[in-house]
Design a protein around this motif. Structure first.
Motif, PDB file in Angstrom:
ATOM      1  N   LEU A 135       4.517  13.859  -3.650  1.00 43.71           N
ATOM      2  CA  LEU A 135       5.741  13.079  -3.473  1.00 43.71           C
ATOM      3  C   LEU A 135       5.434  11.684  -2.943  1.00 43.71           C
ATOM      4  O   LEU A 135       5.896  10.677  -3.496  1.00 43.71           O
ATOM      5  CB  LEU A 135       6.679  13.807  -2.503  1.00 43.71           C
ATOM      6  CG  LEU A 135       7.874  13.007  -1.975  1.00 43.71           C
ATOM      7  CD1 LEU A 135       8.887  12.752  -3.085  1.00 43.71           C
ATOM      8  CD2 LEU A 135       8.536  13.739  -0.804  1.00 43.71           C
ATOM      9  N   ASP A 136       4.649  11.589  -1.874  1.00 44.82           N
ATOM     10  CA  ASP A 136       4.369  10.287  -1.267  1.00 44.82           C
ATOM     11  C   ASP A 136       3.565   9.395  -2.203  1.00 44.82           C
ATOM     12  O   ASP A 136       3.778   8.178  -2.261  1.00 44.82           O
ATOM     13  CB  ASP A 136       3.626  10.480   0.053  1.00 44.82           C
ATOM     14  CG  ASP A 136       4.538  11.014   1.159  1.00 44.82           C
ATOM     15  OD1 ASP A 136       5.759  11.118   0.916  1.00 44.82           O
ATOM     16  OD2 ASP A 136       4.036  11.327   2.254  1.00 44.82           O
ATOM     17  N   CYS A 137       2.634   9.991  -2.957  1.00 46.95           N
ATOM     18  CA  CYS A 137       1.882   9.209  -3.938  1.00 46.95           C
ATOM     19  C   CYS A 137       2.813   8.666  -5.020  1.00 46.95           C
ATOM     20  O   CYS A 137       2.691   7.505  -5.438  1.00 46.95           O
ATOM     21  CB  CYS A 137       0.784  10.063  -4.572  1.00 46.95           C
ATOM     22  SG  CYS A 137      -0.536  10.533  -3.428  1.00 46.95           S
ATOM     23  N   ALA A 138       3.746   9.491  -5.474  1.00 52.53           N
ATOM     24  CA  ALA A 138       4.686   9.059  -6.510  1.00 52.53           C
ATOM     25  C   ALA A 138       5.595   7.941  -6.008  1.00 52.53           C
ATOM     26  O   ALA A 138       5.869   6.970  -6.731  1.00 52.53           O
ATOM     27  CB  ALA A 138       5.519  10.247  -6.987  1.00 52.53           C
ATOM     28  N   LEU A 139       6.052   8.056  -4.770  1.00 54.58           N
ATOM     29  CA  LEU A 139       6.921   7.021  -4.201  1.00 54.58           C
ATOM     30  C   LEU A 139       6.184   5.690  -4.081  1.00 54.58           C
ATOM     31  O   LEU A 139       6.736   4.627  -4.371  1.00 54.58           O
ATOM     32  CB  LEU A 139       7.443   7.467  -2.832  1.00 54.58           C
ATOM     33  CG  LEU A 139       8.441   8.627  -2.845  1.00 54.58           C
ATOM     34  CD1 LEU A 139       8.725   9.096  -1.421  1.00 54.58           C
ATOM     35  CD2 LEU A 139       9.739   8.232  -3.543  1.00 54.58           C
ATOM     36  N   GLU A 140       4.927   5.742  -3.651  1.00 53.97           N
ATOM     37  CA  GLU A 140       4.136   4.509  -3.570  1.00 53.97           C
ATOM     38  C   GLU A 140       3.923   3.910  -4.955  1.00 53.97           C
ATOM     39  O   GLU A 140       4.000   2.691  -5.140  1.00 53.97           O
ATOM     40  CB  GLU A 140       2.778   4.806  -2.921  1.00 53.97           C
ATOM     41  CG  GLU A 140       2.865   5.073  -1.434  1.00 53.97           C
ATOM     42  CD  GLU A 140       1.514   5.377  -0.816  1.00 53.97           C
ATOM     43  OE1 GLU A 140       1.448   5.483   0.416  1.00 53.97           O
ATOM     44  OE2 GLU A 140       0.523   5.510  -1.565  1.00 53.97           O
ATOM     45  N   LEU A 141       3.658   4.765  -5.931  1.00 60.11           N
ATOM     46  CA  LEU A 141       3.462   4.282  -7.294  1.00 60.11           C
ATOM     47  C   LEU A 141       4.722   3.611  -7.825  1.00 60.11           C
ATOM     48  O   LEU A 141       4.664   2.558  -8.469  1.00 60.11           O
ATOM     49  CB  LEU A 141       3.061   5.450  -8.196  1.00 60.11           C
ATOM     50  CG  LEU A 141       2.621   5.110  -9.616  1.00 60.11           C
ATOM     51  CD1 LEU A 141       1.368   4.262  -9.612  1.00 60.11           C
ATOM     52  CD2 LEU A 141       2.400   6.382 -10.418  1.00 60.11           C
ATOM     53  N   LEU A 142       5.869   4.198  -7.536  1.00 57.05           N
ATOM     54  CA  LEU A 142       7.138   3.613  -7.984  1.00 57.05           C
ATOM     55  C   LEU A 142       7.415   2.272  -7.306  1.00 57.05           C
ATOM     56  O   LEU A 142       7.956   1.351  -7.916  1.00 57.05           O
ATOM     57  CB  LEU A 142       8.286   4.574  -7.691  1.00 57.05           C
ATOM     58  CG  LEU A 142       8.374   5.816  -8.587  1.00 57.05           C
ATOM     59  CD1 LEU A 142       9.360   6.822  -8.021  1.00 57.05           C
ATOM     60  CD2 LEU A 142       8.776   5.419 -10.008  1.00 57.05           C
ATOM     61  N   GLU A 143       7.029   2.160  -6.042  1.00 54.72           N
ATOM     62  CA  GLU A 143       7.339   0.935  -5.295  1.00 54.72           C
ATOM     63  C   GLU A 143       6.309  -0.161  -5.490  1.00 54.72           C
ATOM     64  O   GLU A 143       6.654  -1.340  -5.596  1.00 54.72           O
ATOM     65  CB  GLU A 143       7.462   1.254  -3.803  1.00 54.72           C
ATOM     66  CG  GLU A 143       7.984   0.090  -2.984  1.00 54.72           C
ATOM     67  CD  GLU A 143       8.280   0.457  -1.539  1.00 54.72           C
ATOM     68  OE1 GLU A 143       8.811  -0.403  -0.812  1.00 54.72           O
ATOM     69  OE2 GLU A 143       7.981   1.594  -1.139  1.00 54.72           O
TER      70      GLU A 143
END
Length: 383
Positions: free
Chosen positions: A349-357
């Motif tokens: 989840l945290d990796c995906a959020l960073e990738l999106l941002e």
């Protein structure tokens, strides 16, 4: 990791409302985004792999069979689960009282090899707590219900578990409170959805439902289902305090005690997409094995026998893939969490959020994920 306004004024679509889809939809909504969540099933998650799971958070125990990067994700995720659950309105059972490993006398050599493997893994990862060998007296103090049948055991500190079904319900409730537009019972193609440029990104979290997106010539790491079988028991006479695993050459079972004397028992892992009912043989082996752990299971009531397929990539490791095409919304594919979904999902989840941002992920690099990029695509792949 992100401010409350990180995703303000952005709109996202998420396809797949299982564990990963719900976690991501909630995080984006709390970050200020407008989120549409599409799922072919309902809010109960009856079709999701996450509903048929023991939800054990056991990076040391799993280090015996998985890669070091997955272990690091599991260690990262344990404190994150505490934060995520604490932020929910509805209560979710969470326990962090370690894992107990047991074996019968004839399997002592397998147990010694298992313990040596864990000790080696602890030496190479300082985040892991060393396993503790238990004699009968120590075993009786930690788990008195099994001390009459076992003379020794292994205790793995700091490992945990949660109630998967409580969590899915609590997340569905929170999505409603956060005004996420949940389109339950709606099947939709993420690639078609990405043509709607009102979305900043479309995120595909469909698990095994996304096979066509992972089996093209550009994506040779094809997705498959690995069948798992579990039995839920009501056993008020047992009173196990923590997840317990039995080392056995044929059926190495796990027993995960939940609230109100409910136990989730499982073992089988079959390379098959078959979702038919559990076989008589599997049921007999699971029930026979669980009875050897505690005689109180003889009077247990069988609440459910269930099967499900865990989404698995060729290397048994999770992957996040970001596709960028001019004139379309970004398309993010998250899949392959395999048997470690609950153990590692906060890290993913945290990796995906960073990738999106940020179009990159520092957390992914720290956990041992490799990032590759070309003109049209960024890939985040477990190393």
């Amino acid at each position: 990791m992100m401010t409350s306004a990180s995703f303000s004024n952005s709109k996202y679509a998420i396809v797949g409302g299982g564990l990963m889809g719900r976690l991501l939809a909630l995080a984006l909504a709390k970050g200020g985004a407008q989120v549409d969540l599409f799922d072919k099933g309902g809010p109960d998650g009856a079709h999701a792999a996450a509903r048929i799971a023991a939800a054990m958070l056991a990076p040391l125990a799993e280090s015996a069979i998985t890669e070091a990067s997955v272990v690091r994700m599991g260690l990262y995720s344990l404190p994150r689960w505490k934060e995520l659950i604490a932020s929910l309105t509805a209560p979710v059972y969470f326990q962090q009282e370690g894992t107990l490993i047991l074996w019968h006398h004839q399997d002592v050599s397998d147990a010694e090899r298992f313990a040596a493997h864990l000790e080696k893994n602890c030496r190479s990862n300082s985040g892991l707590s060393a396993p503790q060998k238990l004699n009968n007296e120590a075993l009786r103090e930690i788990e008195p219900g099994v001390a009459d049948r076992f003379n020794q055991g292994l205790y793995l500190p700091n490992e945990g578990q949660l109630d998967n079904r409580q969590l899915l319900d609590a997340l569905a409730n929170e999505l409603k409170l956060q005004k996420v537009n949940c389109r339950w019972h709606t099947e939709i193609n993420p690639s078609e959805l990405s043509k709607q440029t009102s979305y900043k990104a479309v995120i595909d979290c469909r698990g095994t439902g996304a096979k066509e997106s992972w089996s093209s010539g550009e994506s040779p790491n094809s997705l498959r289902g690995v069948r798992g079988e579990v039995i839920r028991l009501y056993a008020p006479e047992v009173k196990l305090r923590r997840p317990t695993r039995l080392i056995h050459p044929r059926y190495p079972i796990y027993i995960a005690p939940k609230e109100n004397d409910i136990y989730v028992v499982g073992a089988t892992e079959i390379e098959s997409d078959d979702l038919s009912e559990m076989s008589v043989r599997s049921a007999m082996e699971l029930l026979s094995a669980v009875y050897t752990v505690h005689s109180g299971f003889a009077e247990a009531r069988i609440l459910e026998m269930a099967t499900q397929c865990r989404p698995t990539l060729k290397n048994n490791l999770p992957e996040i893939r970001s596709q960028k095409d001019k004139g379309l919304a970004d398309l993010i594919l998250i899949n392959g969490l395999y048997r470690h979904g609950f153990m590692i999902s906060p890290a993913v989840l945290d990796c995906a959020l960073e990738l999106l941002e940020f179009d990159t992920s520092k957390t992914a690099l720290e956990l041992g994920l490799s990032l590759t990029q070309d003109n049209n695509r960024i890939e985040v792949v477990c190393a």
